[in-house]
Design a protein around this motif. Structure first.
Motif, mmCIF file in Angstrom:
data_model
loop_
_atom_site.group_PDB
_atom_site.id
_atom_site.type_symbol
_atom_site.label_atom_id
_atom_site.label_comp_id
_atom_site.label_asym_id
_atom_site.label_seq_id
_atom_site.Cartn_x
_atom_site.Cartn_y
_atom_site.Cartn_z
ATOM 1 N N ASP A 60 -69.494 -7.320 12.219
ATOM 2 C CA ASP A 60 -69.301 -7.667 13.626
ATOM 3 C C ASP A 60 -67.814 -7.582 13.915
ATOM 4 N N ALA A 61 -67.467 -7.208 15.139
ATOM 5 C CA ALA A 61 -66.061 -7.055 15.491
ATOM 6 C C ALA A 61 -65.838 -7.417 16.950
ATOM 7 N N ALA A 62 -64.604 -7.793 17.242
ATOM 8 C CA ALA A 62 -64.176 -8.064 18.618
ATOM 9 C C ALA A 62 -62.900 -7.270 18.858
ATOM 10 N N LEU A 63 -62.814 -6.654 20.043
ATOM 11 C CA LEU A 63 -61.675 -5.820 20.386
ATOM 12 C C LEU A 63 -61.204 -6.155 21.779
ATOM 13 N N ASP A 71 -55.822 -5.611 20.172
ATOM 14 C CA ASP A 71 -56.088 -6.612 19.145
ATOM 15 C C ASP A 71 -57.516 -6.448 18.670
ATOM 16 N N LEU A 72 -57.708 -6.505 17.358
ATOM 17 C CA LEU A 72 -59.013 -6.330 16.740
ATOM 18 C C LEU A 72 -59.219 -7.395 15.673
ATOM 19 N N VAL A 73 -60.416 -7.961 15.630
ATOM 20 C CA VAL A 73 -60.801 -8.880 14.558
ATOM 21 C C VAL A 73 -62.147 -8.405 14.035
ATOM 22 N N GLY A 74 -62.243 -8.224 12.723
ATOM 23 C CA GLY A 74 -63.491 -7.835 12.070
ATOM 24 C C GLY A 74 -64.039 -9.000 11.278
ATOM 25 N N LEU A 75 -65.356 -9.232 11.402
ATOM 26 C CA LEU A 75 -66.020 -10.351 10.726
ATOM 27 C C LEU A 75 -67.180 -9.846 9.871
ATOM 28 N N ALA A 76 -67.303 -10.403 8.680
ATOM 29 C CA ALA A 76 -68.448 -10.151 7.813
ATOM 30 C C ALA A 76 -68.992 -11.509 7.398
ATOM 31 N N PHE A 77 -70.270 -11.728 7.599
ATOM 32 C CA PHE A 77 -70.908 -13.010 7.294
ATOM 33 C C PHE A 77 -70.168 -14.170 7.944
ATOM 34 N N GLY A 78 -69.671 -13.944 9.157
ATOM 35 C CA GLY A 78 -68.991 -14.976 9.916
ATOM 36 C C GLY A 78 -67.564 -15.259 9.476
ATOM 37 N N GLN A 79 -67.070 -14.512 8.503
ATOM 38 C CA GLN A 79 -65.710 -14.725 8.007
ATOM 39 C C GLN A 79 -64.827 -13.548 8.411
#
Length: 183
Positions: A60-63, A71-79
């Motif tokens: 999952d990611a937010a951009l 700005d980008l944040v990538g998440l795997a298993f909520g982390q």
């Protein structure tokens, strides 16, 4: 601003899934287009699925992109596994120690820009021998006339609908599932 499940950070997972390129693969382009060249302000979330060599990974990611930054944040298993900030000049990033070393922030940025930025902005920045074409809902990146990456979109703008990116150079398929806008 509305939040959607969308594709922009798509390449983070793709690069994690394709940490090593074939020996004959050409070098990366080194694209670093200005955030303003996108021509839009975007704030999106997405669910990504990458397939490579029989393996499937999800992320999952937010951009967020506006005229001054990305700005980008990538998440795997909520982390959180990756953060990236680009102001049009400098890329700064943070990465989880478990993320493969080959997943570089510059490569993630380049793949995002190849997927989302207008063809004209990309074409102006391509080195000799490279070309980018848009035909309807398909975008193709070519090197010396040979397709390197093919991206199919289900809708416009490019950060809506479903996107399927076939990277022929690094041999992976990335599918980005986008949810409708939420209020």
């Amino acid at each position: 601003m509305a939040v959607k499940h969308v594709m922009a950070a798509s390449m983070l997972l793709a690069l994690a899934g394709c940490a090593s390129a074939p020996p004959s693969a050409p070098a990366r382009l080194g694209l670093k287009l200005a955030p303003a060249a996108l021509g839009a302000t975007v704030s999106v979330q997405q669910h990504l699925r990458v397939e490579r060599a029989g393996r499937i990974d999800e992320l999952d990611a937010a951009l967020e992109v506006d005229a001054t930054h990305l700005d980008l944040v990538g998440l795997a298993f909520g982390q959180r596994v990756l953060s990236l900030h680009y102001d049009g000049k400098e890329v700064t990033s943070w990465r989880h120690v478990m993320l493969p070393a080959q997943v570089r922030a510059e490569d993630v940025l380049e793949d995002m820009q190849l997927t989302l930025w207008p063809r004209e902005a990309i074409a102006q920045a391509l080195p000799a021998g490279w070309r980018i074409e848009d035909s309807g809902l398909r975008r193709t990146l070519l090197l010396d006339g040979e397709a390197v990456t093919v991206i199919d979109y289900s809708a416009m703008p490019r950060w809506s609908g479903t996107v399927v990116l076939d990277n022929l150079r690094y041999r992976y398929r990335l599918t980005i599932q986008n949810a409708p806008e939420s209020q």
